[in-house]
Design an enzyme around this catalytic site. Sequence first.
Site, short mmCIF file in Angstrom:
data_model
loop_
_atom_site.label_atom_id
_atom_site.label_comp_id
_atom_site.label_asym_id
_atom_site.label_seq_id
_atom_site.Cartn_x
_atom_site.Cartn_y
_atom_site.Cartn_z
N LYS A 44 0.54 11.05 2.64
CA LYS A 44 1.80 10.59 3.25
C LYS A 44 2.20 9.24 2.65
O LYS A 44 1.38 8.53 2.07
CB LYS A 44 1.61 10.46 4.77
CG LYS A 44 0.56 9.43 5.18
CD LYS A 44 0.24 9.52 6.67
CE LYS A 44 -0.84 8.53 7.07
NZ LYS A 44 -1.29 8.74 8.46
N ARG A 145 -0.43 9.15 21.50
CA ARG A 145 0.69 9.08 20.56
C ARG A 145 1.30 10.46 20.53
O ARG A 145 1.78 10.96 21.53
CB ARG A 145 0.16 8.58 19.20
CG ARG A 145 1.17 7.86 18.37
CD ARG A 145 0.57 7.25 17.11
NE ARG A 145 0.07 8.24 16.15
CZ ARG A 145 -0.44 7.95 14.95
NH1 ARG A 145 -0.55 6.68 14.56
NH2 ARG A 145 -0.85 8.89 14.14
N TYR A 280 9.96 -22.62 -1.48
CA TYR A 280 10.80 -22.91 -0.33
C TYR A 280 10.04 -23.63 0.78
O TYR A 280 8.95 -23.22 1.16
CB TYR A 280 11.36 -21.61 0.26
CG TYR A 280 12.30 -20.87 -0.65
CD1 TYR A 280 13.40 -21.52 -1.23
CD2 TYR A 280 12.12 -19.53 -0.92
CE1 TYR A 280 14.27 -20.83 -2.06
CE2 TYR A 280 12.99 -18.82 -1.74
CZ TYR A 280 14.06 -19.48 -2.31
OH TYR A 280 14.92 -18.80 -3.11
N MET A 328 11.06 -13.82 -2.26
CA MET A 328 11.39 -12.40 -2.40
C MET A 328 10.86 -11.79 -3.70
O MET A 328 10.35 -10.68 -3.72
CB MET A 328 12.91 -12.19 -2.33
CG MET A 328 13.29 -10.71 -2.33
SD MET A 328 15.06 -10.42 -2.29
CE MET A 328 15.48 -10.97 -0.65
C1 LIG Z 1 -2.72 8.94 8.38
C2 LIG Z 1 -3.43 10.00 9.09
C3 LIG Z 1 -4.73 10.39 8.69
C4 LIG Z 1 -5.52 9.66 7.65
O1 LIG Z 1 -6.04 8.46 8.20
P1 LIG Z 1 -7.04 7.55 7.34
O2 LIG Z 1 -7.57 6.56 8.32
O3 LIG Z 1 -6.20 6.91 6.28
O4 LIG Z 1 -8.06 8.44 6.79
C5 LIG Z 1 -5.31 11.47 9.34
N1 LIG Z 1 -4.65 12.13 10.30
C6 LIG Z 1 -3.42 11.77 10.73
C7 LIG Z 1 -2.77 12.51 11.82
C8 LIG Z 1 -2.77 10.69 10.14
O5 LIG Z 1 -1.56 10.33 10.58
#
Ligand SMILES: *Cc1c(COP(=O)(O)O)cnc(C)c1O
Length: 425
Positions: A44, A145, A280, A328
């Site tokens: 992802k 969640r 800055y 930036m």
């Molecule tokens: C991101 C994610 C993972 C992977 O998590 P890691 O800690 O990076 O291994 C696994 N399952 C779900 C549902 C996730 O959102």
Amino acid sequence: MNETATQLTAPLRARAEIDLGALRANVRALRALAPGAALMAVVKSDAYGHGAVPCARAAVAAGATWLGTATPEEALDLRARAGLPDGVRIMCWLWTPGGPWREAIEADLDVSLSGMWALEEVVDAARAVGLPARVQLKADTGLGRNGCQPGDDWAELVGGALRAEADGLLRITGLWSHLACADEPGHPSIDAQLVLFREMVAYAEERGVRAEVRHIANSPATLTRSDAHFDLVRTGIAVYGISPSPELGSSADFGLRPVMSLKASVALVKQVPGGHGVSYGHHYVTPGVTTLGLIPVGYADGIPRHASGTGPVLVGGKWRTVAGRVAMDQFVVDLGGDELEAGAEAILFGAGDHGEPTAEDWAQAAGTIAYEIVTRIGTRVPRVYVNEVVGEGGPGVGPEVVPEIIPGYEGDDVAQGSDVKRSGT
Ligand SMILES: *Cc1c(COP(=O)(O)O)cnc(C)c1O
């Protein structure tokens, strides 16, 4: 000379080198740790900033048989562009109403359902397409969640999915959940979630669900809880060679090697007098006559502004610290009188075994986690792939990337034969 080689020799402002040899070795190491389970490489958010397509191909070449994304768009993009061998499953789990269910069914994705609205939408789409959807039912075993609550909600979702399966509209391919505190071994919620997961799986199976995979383990659970591996482990950060938490151990403790190195070309070196304000707000003032180095990356490139005054960089063989604010597009380091040439290499982070800081060091400097450091590296920074094997990079993926069955972790191709020029170490 291919494009990657050209990029490696061209004087780039900055680049993120992605060591696909390290990624493959990490996948093998994880498979060896979870020998009874299949491996899902979570890619992802553009593979945590490393580049989804090359990383997905490399992970599959090393034996990952599943790929995971958050959004359906990410999953559809992978199916369209990655040229994966037949049989590689892609699952996505973050759906919102009106999502691309039809496209997902046509692309043979596994879609996650956490509630009845999603079941209704996927069933409508399956009717429209004339093909059954592959669905995985997500249980909330305590993360609070996404996922379906235990009890009546779960009973309703499982019952509805079984009726749709009987009507030929879907196939329940998975039962799954996600852990809240796997990076804190011994946290009581881990055992509690595993107990509830087993109960919710058992309920579904008693009603007649025959899932291909049951899964709950992310990277920390894969590394520390073999009783959480079930049929599939979903590893993200560990695939990229980063320990999920420094308290659990270092990358090396787990036989993992960081995949991303962030490098920049020093844009300017100049001598300044003592008492000179830097960047800055003048939060850094030179303590005496010194040399300053201008590093041409900033928060637009994902360098955390919270690392102002603290972020480490290897320049000219020594660790330097961000002097004053990260802006930036650039920040400054105090070179302490060292006379370097413009164009000298600055390594913000890498694997850590050539004297350079790691993403974990940046996470500590910025008060965050290494996940965020690598994932936020911006699109203005080109990714340059090294240690790619034949077949991973081409437009078509040949038989070379059919999963290599190489048991165990030998680290055979870790950084060996890399054509990346290292700094003078
Ligand atoms: C991101 C994610 C993972 C992977 O998590 P890691 O800690 O990076 O291994 C696994 N399952 C779900 C549902 C996730 O959102």
